[in-house]
Each structure stands twice: as structure tokens, then as C-alpha cells.
Design an enzyme around this catalytic site. Sequence first.
Site, short mmCIF file in Angstrom:
data_model
loop_
_atom_site.label_atom_id
_atom_site.label_comp_id
_atom_site.label_asym_id
_atom_site.label_seq_id
_atom_site.Cartn_x
_atom_site.Cartn_y
_atom_site.Cartn_z
N LYS A 129 42.18 -7.40 35.49
CA LYS A 129 41.34 -6.48 36.26
C LYS A 129 40.07 -6.21 35.49
O LYS A 129 40.05 -6.35 34.26
CB LYS A 129 42.09 -5.16 36.47
CG LYS A 129 41.63 -4.37 37.68
CD LYS A 129 42.34 -4.82 38.92
CE LYS A 129 41.80 -4.11 40.14
NZ LYS A 129 42.67 -4.36 41.30
N ASP A 169 37.36 -4.92 44.53
CA ASP A 169 38.22 -3.74 44.53
C ASP A 169 37.30 -2.61 45.00
O ASP A 169 36.29 -2.91 45.65
CB ASP A 169 38.80 -3.50 43.11
CG ASP A 169 39.96 -2.50 43.10
OD1 ASP A 169 41.09 -2.90 43.40
OD2 ASP A 169 39.74 -1.30 42.80
#
Length: 448
Positions: A129, A169
Site C-alpha cells: 500500500k 484508494d
Amino acid sequence: MAALDPHLQEIYEVVLRRNPGEAEFHQAVLEVFESLGPVVLKRPEYVESRVLERLCEPERQVIFRVPWIDDSGRIEINRGFRVEFSSVLGPFKGGLRFHPSVNLGIVKFLGFEQIFKNALTGMPIGGGKGGSDFDPKGRSDREVMAFCQSFMTELYRHIGEYTDVPAGDIGVGGREIGYLFGQYKRITNLYESGVLTGKGLGWGGSRVRKEATGYGTVFFAQEMLRARGDSFDGKRVVVSGSGNVAIYAVEMAQRLGATVVACSDSSGYVVDESGLDLELLKQVKEVDRGRLADYAAGRPGATLVTDGSIWHVDCDVALPCATQNELDEDAAISLVKHGVSVVAEGANMPTTRAATRVLLDADVLFAPGKAANAGGVATSALEMQQNASRDSWTHEYTQERLEGIMRGIHERCAGSADEFGAPGNYVVGANTSSFVQLADAVLALGVI
Ligand code: GLU
């Protein structure tokens, strides 16, 4: 909460010591460890071979400066992150978040969750991430482009089709992926489609990727309902958030016959008893990049509430699709009091540990995000497949694949919950089934 197995407790304490001040990361680790007692009892080699310590330590963490110039000529400095958590199952895979709250602890919690989520999909993708504390809100297109280009000017050396494949995201959608991909292509002189997912349909993107996280969350909830002989038809649904995940959760819930009566953004929530007007919501949020106040202004009968919690609106199904820890213990108590029967997490870790306990104790069907929202990253893996074969699938076929993947995740979670003595508990099911798959791969690949 039940006490942790003593081995797990010891490992958890080391995680706390080695990662001070990273509350969300600690929470994500604890939530997994709480499920693993029966697994380490059955498979002591996981503890002996220090599999948990290995999974809790990211393979690589990159933090970098992102300088750029705003429209007034001022130099801005942001911080960029990419945490490459685990590549035992495939290239690191996971989104980029652009939001002022982003820090290393947040990126690590998201990266840790991603490893397990990606394992659950059954696809060959590892977990990672990244993101930045950059706030795209109120910024012009040119400013967003300048930021993305500067961000990629550092990130490009760490990523690649076989290494690490970022996506979107919170705060990163099609526009940002476009600017990021453009800069990657320019720097590397490669049209390497599979280096990013969430691309536009005209330049290597996959059909259904945009819709996949929201649709997938509803498909997962539908499977849970089906297992109890029930369906979405006629259900009253509340969806928090109004970004990409929320909008497509609303769309699919409506298609399956539910009435979605509320959604939210950082300015409050709207209640629309006759059911949200999806076209208006898309116009306000996707086209105008506006606020829910604009929705309420354009929709007779809808009310905007600027104080209080969306979880006080009564519903049968609650889909938290906004952000971490948005649904706390009070909210869970209120949902239970109003008779909620399903909660499925479209966001990552939106329910606090205390709230999860309240819901599980009340026998609410509860789907953790790593299972329920895995449709997004799974469809990213489908995008990678299409890129690798230079192919482009139809909407119908891609959605069919997504539905099959969500059914598979549901089956794996339900089966693993049974195997480890917690039937109907999807938290235990998701954590144990993904952990066993990861742990076996960690063992197989040796000490690396
Ligand atoms: N950010 C999404 C998630 O939380 C998607 C990641 C991806 O598609 O790589 O799973």
C-alpha cells in the site's frame, strides 16, 4: 475480548515495541491475531518458524519527498509512502491513498490488511500500500497533475509489472491513475500497462474495475443473506461514504431490490426515505466533485444532517464504505437496537474492535473488509491478466468473474470458520483461511 494465545501475545508485544505510535497498524495486527489461536495450536510449526513475525515485518518500506508547485507559484512539500508488505503470493499489490491523514502507521495497517485480502481472492497477488498526505480536495487539475508527476518521479524506480502494482484508494481515481501512468511511461519509455490498475477503459483499463469494490461488497453480503435463506429484496440499506466504493454499493443494492436511504461525506449525511437518486449522486460526486449539500439541494424530500452519526438511521443492512474506524461501539449498539441483520465492510477496517464485538455478540452477519471489499483488488488482478494477454473482456464476462470470485471468498471464509470452531464467524473465517495460505507459502519459499 478473549485473551490471546500466549505465543501470539508475545509476538504482538514485539510488534507494539518495534512499531511505536502506529495505532491503526497495531489494531489490524491484533484483529488478525485474535483469530489465530486455533491455527497455531493445530500447526505449531507456524510459531516455531516465526511465520507471524515474518509477515508483520514489511519486505520493504519507502518514504520520500514530493515537491511540487501550486497554482499561485508556491512550492509545496508532501510526503510519499510505499510499503511493500509481502510478495510471497505475487507482486506487491494495493492502492495509493491521497489524504491529509496518511502517515506510515496508516499505510502499514492498509498494507497488512491487503496481504490477507489479496490471499483471500485466490489470485496471484502479494500485498502492499502507499500514498501521500497530499489533499486533492479543492486542488485544480493542473495541481493534481503536478503532484502526481512528482510522486511518480520517485515511485517509478520501485514498481513494475512483476514487482509492485499500485492502484487507487481514497483520493486516487481514474484521473490520478492517468497522470501517474503517463509519467511512468514517460520516464521509463515503456508502455507497461500492467504496472498500474484502475486505468481508463481506452488505455488498458478493465471493465467493471471502477464498480468492483462496491459491487463486490454487495455480492458478498448477498451470499451471507443467501446462506440464511434471505436476500436484498425489500431491505432498507444505509451506506456510509459517497466515493467510488459507496456509489457502486448503492447501485448494486438497488439493482437487487433494496432501498438505500442514506449516504454520507465529510460534511454530514443525507437521508432520502424514497431511496437515493443514483444519477443525481453520480452527477454531484463523480462529475461535479461536489458535496452532499448539493445533492440535498437538488432533491426534494432529501435532508442533509450535519451533526450526528449516519449509523443512527435505522436499517436492515449497513455498508460502511467511508474510512477506518468510522463505526464505533455506540454506532454498533444503535444499529443492533434498530434491528440491523447484516454489516459488510466496503471500506478498510471501518468498524472498531469494540463495535465488531457488539455486532458478533448480537448475531449480526458481519463481513470484514478483507473479505467483503476484496472485489476491487480482485478485479485489478483481472485487469493485470487482460494486460498480460493484451486482451479486453466484455462487461458481462468481467462481472461474472467478479461474482464467481466473491462467491469463492464467501465459501472459503465460511469453510475455514467451521474448520476452526467458529461457524458463521466471517472474521475468524477470513483471517484463518488467508493466514494458512500465506503461512504455507512463507514456509515453502524459505528464509528470504
Ligand atoms: N485500494 C483498494 C483496496 O483497498 C484496491 C487496491 C487495488 O486494486 O490494487 O483493496
